[in-house]
Design a protein around this motif. Structure first.
Motif, mmCIF file in Angstrom:
data_model
loop_
_atom_site.group_PDB
_atom_site.id
_atom_site.type_symbol
_atom_site.label_atom_id
_atom_site.label_comp_id
_atom_site.label_asym_id
_atom_site.label_seq_id
_atom_site.Cartn_x
_atom_site.Cartn_y
_atom_site.Cartn_z
ATOM 1 N N GLU A 162 1.038 -1.096 -0.072
ATOM 2 C CA GLU A 162 0.097 -0.356 0.068
ATOM 3 C C GLU A 162 1.087 1.270 0.071
ATOM 4 O O GLU A 162 0.639 2.061 -0.662
ATOM 5 C CB GLU A 162 -0.883 -0.004 1.247
ATOM 6 C CG GLU A 162 -2.095 1.020 1.140
ATOM 7 C CD GLU A 162 -3.111 0.969 2.346
ATOM 8 O OE1 GLU A 162 -3.106 -0.301 3.052
ATOM 9 O OE2 GLU A 162 -3.839 1.689 2.501
ATOM 10 N N VAL A 163 1.969 1.307 0.831
ATOM 11 C CA VAL A 163 2.792 2.262 0.922
ATOM 12 C C VAL A 163 3.479 2.397 -0.408
ATOM 13 O O VAL A 163 3.634 3.515 -0.886
ATOM 14 C CB VAL A 163 3.861 2.184 1.902
ATOM 15 C CG1 VAL A 163 5.119 3.014 1.741
ATOM 16 C CG2 VAL A 163 3.149 2.189 3.178
ATOM 17 N N SER A 164 3.920 1.386 -1.226
ATOM 18 C CA SER A 164 4.456 1.406 -2.444
ATOM 19 C C SER A 164 3.464 2.243 -3.428
ATOM 20 O O SER A 164 4.167 2.881 -4.259
ATOM 21 C CB SER A 164 4.922 0.348 -2.922
ATOM 22 O OG SER A 164 5.782 -0.503 -1.843
ATOM 23 N N SER A 165 2.210 1.807 -3.095
ATOM 24 C CA SER A 165 1.535 2.387 -4.301
ATOM 25 C C SER A 165 1.334 3.882 -4.168
ATOM 26 O O SER A 165 1.010 4.454 -5.075
ATOM 27 C CB SER A 165 0.058 1.640 -4.279
ATOM 28 O OG SER A 165 -0.802 2.144 -3.254
ATOM 29 N N TYR A 166 1.207 4.303 -2.811
ATOM 30 C CA TYR A 166 1.185 5.664 -2.692
ATOM 31 C C TYR A 166 2.605 6.288 -3.113
ATOM 32 O O TYR A 166 2.161 7.436 -3.657
ATOM 33 C CB TYR A 166 1.116 5.827 -1.247
ATOM 34 C CG TYR A 166 -0.361 5.818 -0.456
ATOM 35 C CD1 TYR A 166 -1.366 6.561 -0.944
ATOM 36 C CD2 TYR A 166 -0.387 5.021 0.368
ATOM 37 C CE1 TYR A 166 -2.614 6.374 -0.455
ATOM 38 C CE2 TYR A 166 -1.693 5.103 1.224
ATOM 39 C CZ TYR A 166 -3.008 5.572 0.408
ATOM 40 O OH TYR A 166 -4.191 5.456 1.088
#
Lengths: 272, 426, 262, 412
Positions: free
Chosen positions: C172-176
């Motif tokens: 999720e962080v990577s996608s942000y």
């Protein structure tokens, strides 16, 4: 007729060029490093170079993978489950079941003789069943990633990890170390644990031979052995399997292109 | 101390031997596929109708008890995984998955094979999942399914319209049994069986009330679990009634000889919740290390709240069965459950309450956190909450559970201002 | 004049504290590997050299943490829950609630006026909301966990981090990151997510002042600020907050020595 | 009779409230407005966990009662002068920090967020709560509410599961009487048959409009999106029905003038979200990836039965309608077999596949799926199972699986 499949994954970006929907003329790979579009362009250049073509010679480009929508110069995008199933059957036409152990999720698919997905299931709840688990174990056990598999294969009494949480599983591993469980047994236990979780997914969609493993871990012999042992059947591990999704995207791109060329509609109209 | 089928470590006693023999005989009868076998009814423990179906010549299988027997013998996981492969999700009740996996795999249990059902009786008393489970069995076996709808117990005593409703259904059930067996209902036989039940229930209540003594001669959770077998499975038979005479004698002998569940009783506990069967012995050892004894527990009441006066009565057969069904422990509203636990803590002079939550059992577990809060903040009773599963060994993390238990008992100990830390290796 | 040692073997680090006359006279912190007994020994040796004392001066060694049974050269073991309570009480005598966020678990502990545990609650099913969660997500942002403390300051629109699984949260962080979100806002979102899980544990034991924050994650300034803001209460953080468990263990040993004269 | 009720008149005029007094949001919804304005407002109301319409309603001293899904005899509550309001959890905007402690870890979001709302005073406008026995969690939640909100009456409504017994209707009538007695204090008046008959007619009108909306969607799928029709249904549990019925009449009239979009999509039946509801984004996603939802279990409250004839004993009519309902969802013992039921539904809707969209930890749904799957496998009908949680902002996994599903049907 050259079609390109581009698999824009979180870890790496893979691409293939396919001639007339039959022959792979180039494959390439580049790390994604958080910049999917740049990595995709790099892979396209590498492909063109390898096949001795201009990027403009690519007639149809189909993307897949997590960043499939991010890449602007595409004609079509398909999900990586659809794509890897097609790719696996392209590589080995006898395949009817595909298991994909990726870095963050594992999937099992039953497929038709054309590679169409009939049923599929992926792990959603928790990531203990995914390849990242192996990376973390390697780090924790201070074993280089590429030595995991050779070391694991020396195991005589593998120690399976029961925790369903990838992070808490590390505690379990450390407990095993503290209890003097030999390193190969711990390592093989890691692969077997992954195999068992994949096996639950596989049984959920129904297992039919031939079974193919795709995704990054297909290169790990220990993973293949662990899966064979768990499933009790031979596992097809094609050397090209890490590129299965890119291949599948190229295959679907080719069939789409054929359909379009039968119609008078110009190609641009098919762009999404 | 031991459990059905487990090796006895602490030296056998007559009650345990007898109990083990009863378990073996029961499974042996079920597995007896040679001769013409009795028809088999599958039933649920809470608020069951054992006496009625037995009076029609049925043998009874309780898949919940089969499931716990599998788990305690470390044989539940293959069944669970098989059920998951059929599509049952990670969060589905472990009992359900064990049973449906086991059914698909041919009915093999650690004690022998169990036969498929001829009749499915869903006594819907205290758990919604019962309905789903029995629907699945009905689709698999295509045999008659009777749903006994037991109203949720919201008052101290059942209301007259609730009893009327259950009794009306019992009469419809009896009519169904007459049709399926071709036999007519024998009221006298039912009364005789209820008289056996009554005697067994009174003996069981006597056994459980022994936990009031200081020190307690009984282990009202770990030990009671295996003394539950006759009261839940064999009710209605003389064997069940006689069993509790043996138990009586044993408890008397223990008191006389000064033999107690732990050498020195340090902590008296009320335990709430279903045991973690796959790690039963490990869990029990965590208590024993600290000299902790369960003096009362709610789990032995899942088959019926006999100690609260809900006993079978041969003179009011259907009415007493209806009342008994409604009063199954898990069919009690949270208000009633809370009061019951607090009353056990008071009457049995417990030092603390331990709650064991079951990951896959919402009926028992949803709200145990609130119970914990109420016990600590409104009743002033130290309470420990632990969580694992009753069937699935994957959810028992020994190091985590031990850590919590050690911390809890340490703090209880310190609050009594006695410093007695265990030495390394203790 | 009694010198006592506490050795806290956690999931990622081993800590040791030496106490004499009510003062911490030596300490050490080193990562743990696969040989816990050696790690424990090293922790003690490093703390001794930090304090300039000798092994023979130490009257009692008490082990705590999940690896407490690996402190095989010690005399006593106590759970880290008791030790964090006692250690926090030692550093901040008015402590009534301790929040400890360690590598793999998070605990809320209620203590009485004497630093004795009254009640506690811990994360159960997985490692969501623990130090490891932060570790992994920092990695996904391209930082080391030790660097990210001050980074969230000035976040304007914290993102919502809803994944409970550490590994999924990482993606999720990577996608942000891929969507070009400001790392400040992502970190603020992460802190918010961890704090909200911590609050849920704190609710179980009941929040009352004073609250003392211990464990490795308490070194993170952004986390401390977020916790303060969400609780609406001051939060004690000691410079020794990573050693609270070890301090508590040492004090337990001392108490034990005093109760049972050698 | 409906028009009487809508006008505020009442057959038992002596103890009925006067014409509806409208404030704030209620006033806005009672005004004629273009459909897009209504939908925008609806979106705001539905995603606002502070229940603005309920606050507007209670401002003039009237009472509202919160009803946990799936089924409550709203007609009865309405007839004793209460506004029955559907509780649908907190959606994506409620952070759980208190409820976990009381309930436990492995439970559905709707139970947690509903309790969270109670513990953070956001359910303060309600004067009572009804929890039907649809599952163990709903049942147990009542006991927790009773403790944490001791001043507010709560009732665990025992919905019978024996649909074959001759005694069930009589028992359910006694349950309904108990429910009315329990909430009488909060209501305007005790139970009486006359007002109930009138209330039944009002709800008959509401159900018929919602059925009409569904029929329009089936006939012209492009005319109104799934999310739009869902929003209009959701409003039905938040607004006084006296406002909702004319609102739907206006919507239906305007819909006829909307252009019909046509697109290439697969026809699917959506099974599973009967209690906890997916977010609007997730509902939209279904259509975005190329699914035309031709049958769904969203908000099944309205489909329980058609018209009820309130003549005779209206309470018995209400109980009988529940018991004899053909509805076959996870929280009702199957009238025949689950496998047969799913095949019937697929056939009736002429669906190409089934999407099981189930709330995480929703045990009744998770158990039914296996029986459904077996029947679908036999008939080679494709299906997909997805789990959702209220508070989720990232749909990448869901999108991936939905796209795969659509692609597996679209491509040879």
């Amino acid at each position: 007729m050259i079609t390109c499949g581009l698999d824009l994954g979180a870890g790496s970006t893979k691409g293939v060029l396919l001639e007339d929907g039959r022959r792979i003329v180039a494959t390439a790979l580049a790390p994604t490093r958080g910049h999917a579009v740049d990595a995709g362009r790099t892979v396209l250049e590498l492909l063109a170079e390898e096949a001795n073509l201009f990027p403009g010679d690519i007639e149809y480009l189909c993307t897949t993978g997590g960043a499939r929508y991010a890449f602007p110069d595409r004609h079509l995008q398909v999900s990586d489950i659809t794509a890897s199933a097609r790719g696996a059957v392209f590589l080995r036409p006898g395949v009817r079941h595909v298991v994909d152990i990726g870095s963050q999720s594992s999937r099992a698919m039953s497929v038709s003789e054309t590679g169409r997905v009939l049923r599929f299931k992926m792990n959603e709840k928790c990531a203990a069943g995914a390849g990242r688990f192996v990376d973390r174990c390697a780090k924790y056990l201070q074993v280089p990633l590429d030595e995991m598999a050779p070391k694991a294969l020396a195991s005589t009494k593998p120690k399976i990890i029961s925790s369903v949480c990838a992070v808490l599983a590390e505690t379990e591993i450390i407990n095993n170390v503290a209890e003097d469980v030999p390193l190969p047994d711990i390592l093989m236990g890691v692969f077997l644990s992954l195999a068992q979780r994949a096996y639950v997914l596989m049984r959920n969609v129904g297992i039919q031979p031939d079974v193919a493993l795709v995704g990054g871990l297909v290169r790990s012999e220990a993973m293949v052995r662990a899966l064979e042992r768990t499933v009790g059947a031979p596992i097809v591990a094609d050397p090209q399997a890490p590129h299965a999704a890119a291949i599948g995207a190229a295959v679907l791109g080719h069939s789409r292109l054929q359909k379009l060329s039968q119609r008078p509609t110009p190609l641009a109209a098919a762009e999404v | 101390m031991t459990h059905p089928g487990e090796e006895v470590e602490d030296g056998p006693t007559s009650a345990r031997e007898q109990q083990r023999r009863l378990v073996e005989e029961y499974y042996a009868d079920l597995a007896d596929a040679g001769g013409p076998r009795k028809p088999v009814a599958y039933m649920l423990v809470g608020g069951n109708l054992t006496e009625i179906v037995r009076s029609f010549g049925y043998e009874v299988v309780f898949p919940e008890i089969v499931a716990l027997n599998c788990a305690i013998k470390h044989e539940s996981l293959p069944n669970i995984l098989h059920a998951e492969a059929q599509g049952y999700g990670l969060d589905v009740c472990g009992y359900v998955k064990n049973d449906l996996g086991l059914q698909e795999l041919g009915g093999k249990t650690p004690f022998g094979r169990i036969p498929p059902p001829d009749l499915l009786v869903c006594s819907f008393s205290g758990c919604y999942v019962y309905i789903k489970w029995w629907e699945a069995l009905a689709e698999k076996y295509g045999c008659p399914l009777f749903v006994l709808d037991v109203p949720y117990m919201r008052d101290e005593r059942p209301r007259s319209e609730e009893i009327e409703y259950v009794v009306a259904q019992l009469n419809e059930f009896i009519a169904l049994l007459e049709r399926t067996t071709g036999r007519s209902f024998d009221r006298g036989e039912l009364r005789r069986m209820l008289a056996h039940s009554r005697k067994a229930e009174e003996g069981w209540v006597r056994y459980l009330s022994a936990g009031r003594r200081r020190p307690s001669p009984i282990e009202a959770y770990f030990e009671a679990v295996f003394y539950m077998f006759p009261i839940n499975v064999l009710r209605g038979t003389a064997a069940a009634a006689d069993f509790y005479d043996t138990v009586d004698a044993e408890v008397t002998a223990r008191v006389r000889a000064g033999e107690y569940p732990v050498p020195e009783e340090k902590v008296r506990l009320v335990v709430e919740g279903v045991p973690p069967y796959p790690s039963y012995r490990t869990f029990w050892d965590f208590f024993r290390r600290w000299g902790a004894v369960s003096v009362a527990a709610t789990y032995p009441k899942v088959g019926g709240l006999f100690d609260q006066g809900f006993l079978h009565d041969p003179d009011r057969p259907l009415e007493s069965i209806a009342e008994y069904s409604m009063a199954a422990y898990v069919n009690q509203s949270w208000g009633l459950r809370r009061r019951l636990i607090a009353s056990y803590a008071k009457e049995f002079e417990a030092d603390a309450v331990v709650i064991h939550g079951i990951k896959s059992c919402r009926s028992f577990t949803a709200g145990q956190g609130d119970l914990r809060d109420w016990l600590i903040h409104e009743q002033g009773i130290p309470t420990l909450y632990l969580e694992s599963d009753h069937e699935d060994p994957r959810y028992f993390a020994p190091a985590q559970i031990k850590n919590r238990m050690d911390a809890f008992f340490e703090s209880l100990d310190r609050r009594r201002s006695t410093v007695s830390l265990p030495m390394v290796g203790a | 004049m009694t010198l006592v040692a506490g050795v806290d073997i956690g999931s990622t680090t081993a800590k040791c504290a030496l106490i004499e006359d009510g003062k911490v006279v030596g300490r050490s912190l080193n990562p743990v590997g696969v040989e816990l007994v050696k790690d424990a020994e090293r922790a003690l040796a490093l703390a001794l050299s930090d304090s300039g004392r000798e092994r023979r001066d130490v009257r009692a060694v008490t082990g705590t943490g999940y690896g407490r049974f690996k402190v095989t050269f010690g005399q006593f073991t106590v759970t880290e829950i008791g030790c964090h309570a006692k250690g926090a009480h030692f550093l901040f005598p008015a402590t009534r609630v301790v929040l400890d966020i360690g590598g793999q678990d998070t605990k809320a502990i209620k203590v009485d006026a004497n630093g004795v545990v009254i009640d506690f609650a811990m994360n159960d099913k997985c490692a969501a909301g623990t130090g490891r969660f932060l570790d992994v997500c920092a990695g996904a942002l391209g930082y080391d966990v030790s660097e990210i403390g001050p980074l969230s300051l000035g976040a304007r629109r914290p993102v919502k981090v809803t994944n409970t699984c550490t590994v999924f949260a990482e993606s999720e962080v990577s996608s942000y990151v891929a969507r070009g979100k400001d790392p400040k806002d992502i970190l603020a979102g992460l802190y918010g997510s961890i704090v909200s899980r911590s609050l849920s544990l704190l609710q179980r034991v009941g929040v009352e002042p004073e609250v003392t924050f211990t464990g490795g994650v308490s070194r993170n300034e952004g986390m401390v600020r977020t916790l303060r803001a969400r609780l609406g209460l001051p939060v004690n953080v000691s410079p020794l907050s990573q050693f609270v468990g070890a301090i508590g263990a040492a004090l337990y040993g001392l108490e034990r020595l005093e109760a049972v004269p050698a | 009779m409906v028009s009487d009720v809508l006008a505020g008149a009442d057959p038992d005029a002596s103890d009925s409230p006067p014409v509806l007094e409208l404030h704030g949001e209620l006033e806005e919804f009672s005004r004629a407005a273009p459909l897009d304005v209504t939908l925008r407002l609806a979106r705001e109301i539905v995603t606002d966990p502070t229940y603005p319409t309920v606050r507007a309603w209670t401002r003039s001293g009237r009472s509202a009662v919160g009803c946990f899904p799936v089924y409550t005899p709203q007609e009865l509550l309405h007839s004793i002068g209460l506004l029955p309001v559907a509780l649908h959890g907190g959606g994506e905007n409620v952070e759980i920090s208190h409820a976990d402690a009381a309930l436990g870890s492995f439970l559905c979001s709707i139970s947690k967020s509903t309790l969270e709302l109670a513990l953070t005073a956001r359910l303060a406008p309600f004067r009572g709560f009804v929890f039907p026995y649809i599952c163990d969690v709903s049942r147990n939640l009542e006991g927790i509410f009773a403790r944490v909100l001791p001043e507010t009456p709560t009732y665990m409504l025992h919905l019978p599961q024996n649909f074959r017994s001759g005694a069930t209707v009589r028992f359910l009538v006694s349950e309904y009487r108990r429910l009315a007695e329990r909430l009488e204090r909060a209501g305007a008046r005790p139970y009486a048959p006359g007002p109930l008959a009138a209330s039944i007619e009002l709800f008959n009108a509401q159900r018929s409009r919602i059925a009409e909306l569904a029929a329009r969607r089936r006939a012209h799928p492009g005319q109104i999106s799934l999310a739009e029709s869902y929003l209009l249904r959701r409003l039905g549990g938040l607004l006084p029905r006296e406002i909702h019925v004319p609102l739907l009449d206006r919507v239906l009239a305007e819909l006829s003038e909307r252009p019909v979009r046509s697109r290439d999509a697969i026809r699917v039946a959506l099974v599973g979200p009967f209690c906890e509801q997916p977010s609007l984004d997730l509902i939209d996603l279904l259509e975005q990836v190329g699914c035309e939802v031709v049958d769904d279990e969203l908000l099944p409250l309205y489909g329980w039965y058609g018209r009820i004839d309130p003549s005779g004993d209206p309470l018995e009519a209400l109980a009988r309608a529940y018991v004899e309902s053909p509805v076959d969802i996870g929280v009702r013992a199957a009238p025949s077999t689950k496998g047969g039921a799913i095949l019937d539904r697929v056939e009736a809707a002429n669906a190409q596949g089934v999407i099981f969209l189930t709330a995480k930890f929703c045990e009744p749904a998770l158990e039914d799926i296996v029986l459904y799957r077996k029947a679908l496998d036999r008939e080679r009908i494709p299906y997909l199972h997805l789990e959702f949680e209220e508070r989720s902002t990232s749909y990448e996994q869901a999108r991936l699986q939905l796209e795969t599903f659509v692609e597996s049907i679209l491509f040879d």
